[in-house]
Design an enzyme around this catalytic site. Structure first.
Site, PDB file in Angstrom:
ATOM      1  N   SER A   8       0.845  -1.202   0.000  1.00  0.00           N
ATOM      2  CA  SER A   8       0.000   0.000   0.000  1.00  0.00           C
ATOM      3  C   SER A   8       0.875   1.245   0.000  1.00  0.00           C
ATOM      4  CB  SER A   8      -0.896   0.012   1.235  1.00  0.00           C
ATOM      5  OG  SER A   8      -1.467   1.298   1.390  1.00  0.00           O
ATOM      6  N   HIS A  32      -1.327  -1.270  -4.262  1.00  0.00           N
ATOM      7  CA  HIS A  32      -2.586  -0.855  -3.623  1.00  0.00           C
ATOM      8  C   HIS A  32      -2.539   0.651  -3.407  1.00  0.00           C
ATOM      9  CE1 HIS A  32      -6.137  -1.686  -1.085  1.00  0.00           C
ATOM     10  NE2 HIS A  32      -5.657  -0.760  -0.259  1.00  0.00           N
ATOM     11  N   ASP A  34      -4.622   3.932  -2.026  1.00  0.00           N
ATOM     12  CA  ASP A  34      -5.729   4.326  -1.153  1.00  0.00           C
ATOM     13  C   ASP A  34      -6.121   5.762  -1.418  1.00  0.00           C
ATOM     14  OD1 ASP A  34      -6.067   1.971   0.714  1.00  0.00           O
ATOM     15  OD2 ASP A  34      -3.923   2.347   0.957  1.00  0.00           O
ATOM     16  N   MET A  36      -8.445   8.856  -0.506  1.00  0.00           N
ATOM     17  CA  MET A  36      -9.252   9.322   0.628  1.00  0.00           C
ATOM     18  C   MET A  36      -9.673  10.757   0.359  1.00  0.00           C
ATOM     19  SD  MET A  36      -6.793   8.021   3.659  1.00  0.00           S
ATOM     20  CE  MET A  36      -6.556   6.291   4.009  1.00  0.00           C
ATOM     21  N   HIS A  65      -8.313   1.560  -3.940  1.00  0.00           N
ATOM     22  CA  HIS A  65      -9.257   1.419  -2.822  1.00  0.00           C
ATOM     23  C   HIS A  65      -9.852   2.802  -2.568  1.00  0.00           C
ATOM     24  CE1 HIS A  65      -9.560   0.469   1.810  1.00  0.00           C
ATOM     25  NE2 HIS A  65     -10.722   0.784   1.279  1.00  0.00           N
ATOM     26  N   MET A  67     -11.742   5.210  -0.621  1.00  0.00           N
ATOM     27  CA  MET A  67     -12.346   5.616   0.656  1.00  0.00           C
ATOM     28  C   MET A  67     -12.900   7.018   0.453  1.00  0.00           C
ATOM     29  SD  MET A  67      -9.581   4.003   3.287  1.00  0.00           S
ATOM     30  CE  MET A  67      -8.345   3.818   2.023  1.00  0.00           C
ATOM     31  N   MET A 136     -11.623  -5.343   5.364  1.00  0.00           N
ATOM     32  CA  MET A 136     -10.672  -4.494   6.092  1.00  0.00           C
ATOM     33  C   MET A 136     -10.437  -5.064   7.483  1.00  0.00           C
ATOM     34  SD  MET A 136     -10.894  -0.601   4.892  1.00  0.00           S
ATOM     35  CE  MET A 136      -9.235  -0.461   5.571  1.00  0.00           C
ATOM     36  N   GLY A 141      -8.298   4.640   7.152  1.00  0.00           N
ATOM     37  CA  GLY A 141      -7.863   6.013   7.379  1.00  0.00           C
ATOM     38  C   GLY A 141      -6.360   6.221   7.405  1.00  0.00           C
ATOM     39  N   GLY A 144      -0.417   1.441   9.303  1.00  0.00           N
ATOM     40  CA  GLY A 144       0.233   1.232  10.594  1.00  0.00           C
ATOM     41  C   GLY A 144      -0.720   0.974  11.743  1.00  0.00           C
ATOM     42  N   ASP A 174      -7.053  -6.172   4.205  1.00  0.00           N
ATOM     43  CA  ASP A 174      -6.402  -4.860   4.170  1.00  0.00           C
ATOM     44  C   ASP A 174      -6.396  -4.246   5.564  1.00  0.00           C
ATOM     45  OD1 ASP A 174      -5.421  -2.351   3.602  1.00  0.00           O
ATOM     46  OD2 ASP A 174      -7.147  -1.703   2.408  1.00  0.00           O
ATOM     47  N   GLY A 175      -5.192  -4.126   6.125  1.00  0.00           N
ATOM     48  CA  GLY A 175      -5.038  -3.452   7.406  1.00  0.00           C
ATOM     49  C   GLY A 175      -4.267  -4.288   8.407  1.00  0.00           C
ATOM     50  N   GLY A 176      -3.114  -3.783   8.813  1.00  0.00           N
ATOM     51  CA  GLY A 176      -2.356  -4.437   9.879  1.00  0.00           C
ATOM     52  C   GLY A 176      -1.736  -5.768   9.496  1.00  0.00           C
ATOM     53  N   GLY A 196       1.034  -2.238   4.065  1.00  0.00           N
ATOM     54  CA  GLY A 196       1.555  -0.875   3.994  1.00  0.00           C
ATOM     55  C   GLY A 196       2.811  -0.721   4.818  1.00  0.00           C
TER      56      GLY A 196
HETATM   57  C1  DX5 Z   1      -5.879   2.285   5.324  1.00  0.00           C
HETATM   58  C2  DX5 Z   1      -5.698   1.629   4.004  1.00  0.00           C
HETATM   59  C3  DX5 Z   1      -4.738   0.525   4.007  1.00  0.00           C
HETATM   60  C4  DX5 Z   1      -3.409   0.830   4.654  1.00  0.00           C
HETATM   61  C5  DX5 Z   1      -2.674  -0.438   4.873  1.00  0.00           C
HETATM   62  O1  DX5 Z   1      -7.142   2.683   5.597  1.00  0.00           O
HETATM   63  O2  DX5 Z   1      -6.877   1.128   3.429  1.00  0.00           O
HETATM   64  O3  DX5 Z   1      -4.561   0.035   2.684  1.00  0.00           O
HETATM   65  O4  DX5 Z   1      -2.620   1.726   3.928  1.00  0.00           O
HETATM   66  O5  DX5 Z   1      -1.565  -0.173   5.650  1.00  0.00           O
HETATM   67  P1  DX5 Z   1      -1.099  -1.165   6.804  1.00  0.00           P
HETATM   68  O6  DX5 Z   1      -0.770  -2.470   6.149  1.00  0.00           O
HETATM   69  O7  DX5 Z   1       0.083  -0.475   7.412  1.00  0.00           O
HETATM   70  O8  DX5 Z   1      -2.256  -1.309   7.778  1.00  0.00           O
HETATM   71 ZN    ZN Z   2      -6.510   0.141   1.435  1.00  0.00          ZN
END
Ligand code: DX5
Ligand code: ZN
Length: 220
Positions: A8, A32, A34, A36, A65, A67, A136, A141, A144, A174-176, A196
């Site tokens: 990401s 990926h 993002d 926003m 993605h 958002m 997710m 948002g 990390g 997606d996430g963490g 990410g």
């Molecule tokens: C956050 C994004 C994710 C994010 C992933 O809302 O949708 O794609 O950048 O980053 P990590 O892997 O660090 O959670």
């Molecule tokens: Zn994402």
């Protein structure tokens, strides 16, 4: 199962995005991206002009993605910028039938995203419209954030639905995602892994992707 890793860009160093692409180029399967809008989530990240600039620097498919509150407003500019796949949140597009058709008409693949608190049944009627389901596993948002293990049963439901209906829909988490969490997401049924911070904030992103792949493919 074909496993893919999608770094990401949100976790990359924004002062040198071109170089960041070269740091993942040989190992990543997708990029990926993002988007926003400062409305669906509080932050504003980047948009189609940045994506268009990156397009000439990599052949990786662009997994966008969205958002954003009004994703349909951005479909044409995203296609023109070089997107390959656009994913929208079921929380912003409760009936994605029209959006999915517009995405397909624009030559894009279509994905449907569930925020951590959104139940599986919200997307169930639309699975067959989707190339990708994105579960997710951290609050949307920012990169990390911590992995939310409570979403694992939802990934299991997604995998059961896809397999029992004979579909080829990808299931992205997606996430963490880190070396510590990727195995649980794989066991639950994910086959595309967004990463990410664990990739771009490591000293050697290519090695970080290789380590993640080892975990996902059971060598870790
Ligand atoms: C956050 C994004 C994710 C994010 C992933 O809302 O949708 O794609 O950048 O980053 P990590 O892997 O660090 O959670
Ligand atoms: Zn994402």
């Amino acid at each position: 199962m074909r496993y893919q890793i999608a770094p990401s860009l949100l976790a990359a160093d924004f002062t040198r995005l071109g170089e960041e692409l070269t740091r993942i180029a040989d190992e990543a399967d997708l990029l990926h991206l993002d988007l926003m809008d400062g409305h669906f989530v509080p932050t504003i990240s980047f948009g189609p002009p940045v994506i268009a600039a990156l397009r000439s620097r990599t052949a990786l498919p662009f997994d966008c993605h969205l958002m954003v509150t009004n994703p349909a407003d951005h479909l044409d500019t995203l296609r023109d910028a070089g997107a390959d796949l656009v994913s929208v949140h079921i929380e912003t597009v409760p009936d994605p039938t029209t959006f999915a058709a517009s995405a397909r008409a624009a030559g894009l693949r279509f994905g449907l995203v569930l925020a951590p608190g959104t139940p599986w049944y919200a997307v169930e009627p639309f699975v067959e419209l989707s190339d990708l389901l994105v579960v997710m596993s951290a609050e949307p948002g920012a990169p990390g954030r911590s992995f939310v293990p409570e979403v694992l049963p939802k990934i299991e439901l997604a995998r059961k639905w896809v397999d029992s209906h004979g579909l080829a829909t990808d299931i992205e988490v997606d996430g963490g995602i880190t070396e510590a969490t990727a195995g649980a997401a794989r066991d639950a049924g994910a086959n595309v892994f967004v990463a990410g911070a664990s990739v771009f904030r490591s000293s050697d992103p290519q090695a970080a992707i290789r380590r993640l792949r080892d975990v996902i493919e059971g060598r870790g």
